[in-house]
Design a protein around this motif. Structure first.
Motif, PDB file in Angstrom:
ATOM      1  N   ILE A  19     -22.076   3.444  22.259  1.00  0.00           N
ATOM      2  CA  ILE A  19     -20.777   3.753  22.865  1.00  0.00           C
ATOM      3  C   ILE A  19     -20.966   4.210  24.308  1.00  0.00           C
ATOM      4  CG2 ILE A  19     -18.797   5.327  22.777  1.00  0.00           C
ATOM      5  CD1 ILE A  19     -19.148   5.317  19.701  1.00  0.00           C
ATOM      6  N   ALA A  20     -21.930   5.089  24.528  1.00  0.00           N
ATOM      7  CA  ALA A  20     -22.177   5.609  25.874  1.00  0.00           C
ATOM      8  C   ALA A  20     -22.610   4.508  26.839  1.00  0.00           C
ATOM      9  CB  ALA A  20     -23.236   6.706  25.822  1.00  0.00           C
ATOM     10  N   ALA A  21     -23.342   3.532  26.337  1.00  0.00           N
ATOM     11  CA  ALA A  21     -23.860   2.462  27.203  1.00  0.00           C
ATOM     12  C   ALA A  21     -22.785   1.453  27.590  1.00  0.00           C
ATOM     13  CB  ALA A  21     -25.014   1.752  26.506  1.00  0.00           C
ATOM     14  N   THR A  22     -21.706   1.385  26.812  1.00  0.00           N
ATOM     15  CA  THR A  22     -20.698   0.339  27.050  1.00  0.00           C
ATOM     16  C   THR A  22     -19.359   0.880  27.536  1.00  0.00           C
ATOM     17  OG1 THR A  22     -20.079   0.427  24.697  1.00  0.00           O
ATOM     18  CG2 THR A  22     -21.745  -1.187  25.335  1.00  0.00           C
ATOM     19  N   ALA A  23     -19.211   2.190  27.617  1.00  0.00           N
ATOM     20  CA  ALA A  23     -17.931   2.785  28.027  1.00  0.00           C
ATOM     21  C   ALA A  23     -18.082   3.488  29.377  1.00  0.00           C
ATOM     22  CB  ALA A  23     -17.453   3.784  26.972  1.00  0.00           C
ATOM     23  N   PRO A  24     -17.016   3.557  30.153  1.00  0.00           N
ATOM     24  CA  PRO A  24     -17.092   4.209  31.466  1.00  0.00           C
ATOM     25  C   PRO A  24     -17.125   5.728  31.357  1.00  0.00           C
ATOM     26  CG  PRO A  24     -14.867   3.445  31.054  1.00  0.00           C
ATOM     27  CD  PRO A  24     -15.692   2.943  29.916  1.00  0.00           C
ATOM     28  N   PHE A  25     -17.889   6.353  32.234  1.00  0.00           N
ATOM     29  CA  PHE A  25     -17.916   7.807  32.378  1.00  0.00           C
ATOM     30  C   PHE A  25     -17.259   8.171  33.712  1.00  0.00           C
ATOM     31  CE2 PHE A  25     -20.751   7.440  28.946  1.00  0.00           C
ATOM     32  CZ  PHE A  25     -21.088   8.696  28.443  1.00  0.00           C
ATOM     33  N   VAL A  26     -16.718   9.377  33.783  1.00  0.00           N
ATOM     34  CA  VAL A  26     -16.080   9.853  35.010  1.00  0.00           C
ATOM     35  C   VAL A  26     -16.680  11.210  35.377  1.00  0.00           C
ATOM     36  CG1 VAL A  26     -13.939   8.616  34.539  1.00  0.00           C
ATOM     37  CG2 VAL A  26     -14.204  10.987  33.751  1.00  0.00           C
ATOM     38  N   ASP A  27     -16.332  11.675  36.561  1.00  0.00           N
ATOM     39  CA  ASP A  27     -16.771  12.992  37.015  1.00  0.00           C
ATOM     40  C   ASP A  27     -16.353  14.053  35.997  1.00  0.00           C
ATOM     41  OD1 ASP A  27     -17.095  15.470  38.301  1.00  0.00           O
ATOM     42  OD2 ASP A  27     -16.612  14.638  40.272  1.00  0.00           O
ATOM     43  N   GLY A  28     -17.313  14.861  35.557  1.00  0.00           N
ATOM     44  CA  GLY A  28     -17.036  15.861  34.536  1.00  0.00           C
ATOM     45  C   GLY A  28     -16.018  16.893  34.942  1.00  0.00           C
ATOM     46  N   ARG A  29     -15.751  17.018  36.231  1.00  0.00           N
ATOM     47  CA  ARG A  29     -14.778  18.012  36.691  1.00  0.00           C
ATOM     48  C   ARG A  29     -13.338  17.539  36.501  1.00  0.00           C
ATOM     49  NH1 ARG A  29     -17.252  19.808  42.443  1.00  0.00           N
ATOM     50  NH2 ARG A  29     -17.732  17.586  42.480  1.00  0.00           N
ATOM     51  N   ILE A  30     -13.159  16.385  35.873  1.00  0.00           N
ATOM     52  CA  ILE A  30     -11.804  15.900  35.617  1.00  0.00           C
ATOM     53  C   ILE A  30     -11.029  16.888  34.747  1.00  0.00           C
ATOM     54  CG2 ILE A  30     -12.385  14.557  33.546  1.00  0.00           C
ATOM     55  CD1 ILE A  30     -10.412  12.434  34.522  1.00  0.00           C
TER      56      ILE A  30
END
Length: 220
Positions: A19-30
């Motif tokens: 899941i982590a390899a195929t989904a987008p991550f964003v800045d944790g400060r969101i």
């Protein structure tokens, strides 16, 4: 004050990584734009978050060791966070109250579930400060650490590789940590030594366990 437990199976670890390899991550400060100590990334895509969160919640639900230690009433939906070289999370304590699908949740305990083996990245230890003690944790994939949310802690800078973890927060039925730890120890003694007691004394111990939980415990 803390507990390390084996939480995930190899299949569950692999699925979280997929899941982590195929989904987008964003800045944790969101989730907290004013938190200058937080330099990481977190999973934000709704479907991927829902899938990984449900997988992790099921693992917590089936863990007897987790239930015995945490006395959980509510568990916040776990979310995946990622640290790449240069990322960190400076010293902080976790928020006292958090929004969750169940409503407002009081964070008595925090939990980090490690998803990458420690050899795959450098740095990135969970550093917990407890009085004069400095505790460092960098666990095997699938292992989780549970610790009080009001302790000062940080994620040390990652210098190589990738630190992938899941984070959640727990509201305990026993808010007071002294009472929670005492009841946990009493339950452990009862489980380990109960069969060596006379039936009468074992029944008395069960009565004490139930009474303490009844008087110290909170209703959901």
């Amino acid at each position: 004050m803390y507990r390390i437990l084996q939480l995930l199976t190899d299949t569950e670890i692999a699925e979280c990584k997929r899941i982590a390899a195929t989904a987008p991550f964003v800045d944790g400060r969101i989730t907290n734009p004013h938190n200058t100590a937080k330099v990481n990334e977190q999973l934000h895509e709704p479907q991927a978050f829902q899938k990984s969160s449900q997988l992790l919640l099921q693992a917590f639900t089936r863990s007897e060791e987790f239930r015995d230690f945490a006395f959980p009433v509510f568990i916040a939906p776990p979310f995946l966070t990622r640290y790449r070289p240069g990322m960190k999370y400076g010293f902080h304590t976790d928020a006292a109250f958090l929004r969750s699908p169940q409503g407002e949740l009081r964070s008595d305990l925090s939990c980090t579930v490690f998803l990458n083996d420690p050899e795959s990245y450098e740095g990135g230890s969970l550093h917990v400060r407890y009085g004069d003690a400095n505790l460092h944790f960098k666990l095997r994939a699938g292992e989780a650490i549970i610790y009080p949310s009001d302790t000062m802690h940080e994620v040390e800078p990652v210098t190589k590789g990738e630190r992938l973890v899941a984070i959640t927060f727990i509201q305990s039925r026993i808010q007071d940590p002294f009472r929670r730890n005492l009841l946990y120890d009493l339950n452990e003694v009862a489980a380990l030594e109960g069969l060596n007691m006379s039936a009468e004394n074992y029944t008395r111990m069960q009565f004490i366990q139930a009474q303490l939980l009844r008087y110290w415990g909170e209703k959901p």
